[in-house]
Design an enzyme around this catalytic site. Structure first.
Site, short mmCIF file in Angstrom:
data_model
loop_
_atom_site.label_atom_id
_atom_site.label_comp_id
_atom_site.label_asym_id
_atom_site.label_seq_id
_atom_site.Cartn_x
_atom_site.Cartn_y
_atom_site.Cartn_z
N LYS A 13 0.84 -1.21 0.00
CA LYS A 13 0.00 0.00 0.00
C LYS A 13 0.87 1.26 0.00
O LYS A 13 0.60 2.20 -0.74
CB LYS A 13 -0.93 0.04 1.23
CG LYS A 13 -1.89 -1.12 1.33
CD LYS A 13 -2.89 -0.95 2.46
CE LYS A 13 -2.28 -0.89 3.85
NZ LYS A 13 -1.57 -2.13 4.27
N ARG A 88 -9.21 0.85 9.40
CA ARG A 88 -8.77 -0.51 9.73
C ARG A 88 -9.83 -1.26 10.52
O ARG A 88 -9.61 -2.43 10.86
CB ARG A 88 -7.51 -0.42 10.59
CG ARG A 88 -6.21 -0.63 9.79
CD ARG A 88 -5.11 -0.41 10.78
NE ARG A 88 -3.88 -1.09 10.53
CZ ARG A 88 -2.82 -0.55 9.93
NH1 ARG A 88 -2.88 0.63 9.43
NH2 ARG A 88 -1.70 -1.24 9.85
N ARG A 128 11.97 -5.64 4.81
CA ARG A 128 11.69 -4.24 4.50
C ARG A 128 12.65 -3.32 5.24
O ARG A 128 12.96 -3.53 6.41
CB ARG A 128 10.24 -3.90 4.90
CG ARG A 128 9.92 -2.43 4.75
CD ARG A 128 8.44 -2.19 4.67
NE ARG A 128 7.75 -2.38 5.94
CZ ARG A 128 6.44 -2.19 6.09
NH1 ARG A 128 5.69 -1.85 5.06
NH2 ARG A 128 5.87 -2.38 7.26
N ARG A 161 11.68 -1.06 10.73
CA ARG A 161 10.61 -0.67 11.66
C ARG A 161 10.57 -1.62 12.85
O ARG A 161 10.77 -2.82 12.71
CB ARG A 161 9.26 -0.70 10.94
CG ARG A 161 8.99 0.54 10.14
CD ARG A 161 7.75 0.44 9.31
NE ARG A 161 6.57 -0.10 10.00
CZ ARG A 161 5.35 -0.09 9.49
NH1 ARG A 161 5.13 0.45 8.30
NH2 ARG A 161 4.34 -0.60 10.14
N ARG A 172 0.16 -8.75 13.50
CA ARG A 172 -0.48 -7.73 12.65
C ARG A 172 -1.38 -8.39 11.60
O ARG A 172 -2.44 -7.88 11.27
CB ARG A 172 0.58 -6.85 11.98
CG ARG A 172 1.22 -5.88 12.98
CD ARG A 172 2.57 -5.40 12.52
NE ARG A 172 2.53 -4.61 11.32
CZ ARG A 172 3.58 -4.43 10.50
NH1 ARG A 172 4.73 -5.02 10.76
NH2 ARG A 172 3.46 -3.69 9.45
#
Ligand code: AMP
Length: 215
Positions: A13, A88, A128, A161, A172
């Site tokens: 996203k 969300r 990531r 992160r 998550r």
């Protein structure tokens, strides 16, 4: 152009929002980025949400809706925006409906779901890396930086992160299935809902999204 990108963490996203922002000149509204900036500043809000974010849980709907309302009322959102990571939950989606009615009753939101299998998501997120200065996203396997752990665009040291660890990623994803996935049905019923296959090269996903938005 008013766009919502829907999908689990790691489906791309943020990457797509940045590409859309460059192409159409409208801002990316990422509630995750807004919250991370507060954590970074160690503001009272940042201190309140840090632990929740580190566990991969959701920040309260009221807080998120307040943040989004303030952001959407800024002048740069008047021509359009890209919602990334919001809403969300169903209460957030209902709150957004109310908010948009107040801000601009004729606004037409297009909802795009980006779908990627879970195992690929886990691989993507553990690899990531993010630039702290310009927000550019990297992936050590798929899109590594040219110079060792430095941003190609601005040279800053990349970071991982705090919530991109395997245990938090799994949580998550579970939170996504429970709280966020019901939004697919919610928006499918409303119309203006589209789905793209996110398990392709980012440029190909982008091409498909642009096609959907401009048709
Ligand atoms: P993201 O960058 O979108 O993956 O968000 C990172 C974290 O910020 C999430 O795991 C949540 O803890 C929090 N967060 C971001 N957006 C929301 C939202 N719309 N509702 C609740 N929590 C959020």
């Amino acid at each position: 152009m008013y766009v919502m990108l829907l999908g689990a963490p790691g489906v791309g996203k943020g990457t797509q929002a940045k590409l859309l922002m460059d192409r159409f000149g409208i801002p990316q509204i990422s509630t995750g980025d807004i919250l991370r900036a507060e954590v970074q500043k160690e503001s009272p809000l940042g201190k309140q949400v840090k632990e929740i974010m580190d566990r991969g849980e959701l920040v309260s709907d009221d807080l998120i809706l307040q943040i989004v309302e303030n952001r959407l009322r800024e002048p740069d959102c008047s021509r359009g925006f890209i919602l990334d990571g919001f809403p969300r939950t169903i209460p957030q989606a209902e709150g957004l409906d109310e908010l948009l009615k107040r801000i601009n009753p004729s606004l037409q939101l297009k909802v795009i779901e980006i779908a990627v299998p879970d195992e690929i998501i886990i691989k993507r997120l553990t690899n990531r890396r993010v630039c702290p200065d310009c927000g550019q996203l990297y992936n050590l396997l798929l899109k590594p930086p040219k110079n060792d752990n430095k941003c190609d665009d601005c040279g800053a040291e990349l970071y991982q992160r705090d919530d991109d660890t395997e245990a938090t990623i799994r949580n998550r994803l579970a939170v996504y299935r429970k709280n966020t996935e019901p939004l697919i049905d919610y928006y499918q019923k409303k119309g203006n809902f589209y789905k793209v296959d996110g398990d392709q090269k980012p440029e190909k996903v982008f091409e498909e999204i642009v096609q959907l938005l401009t048709n």
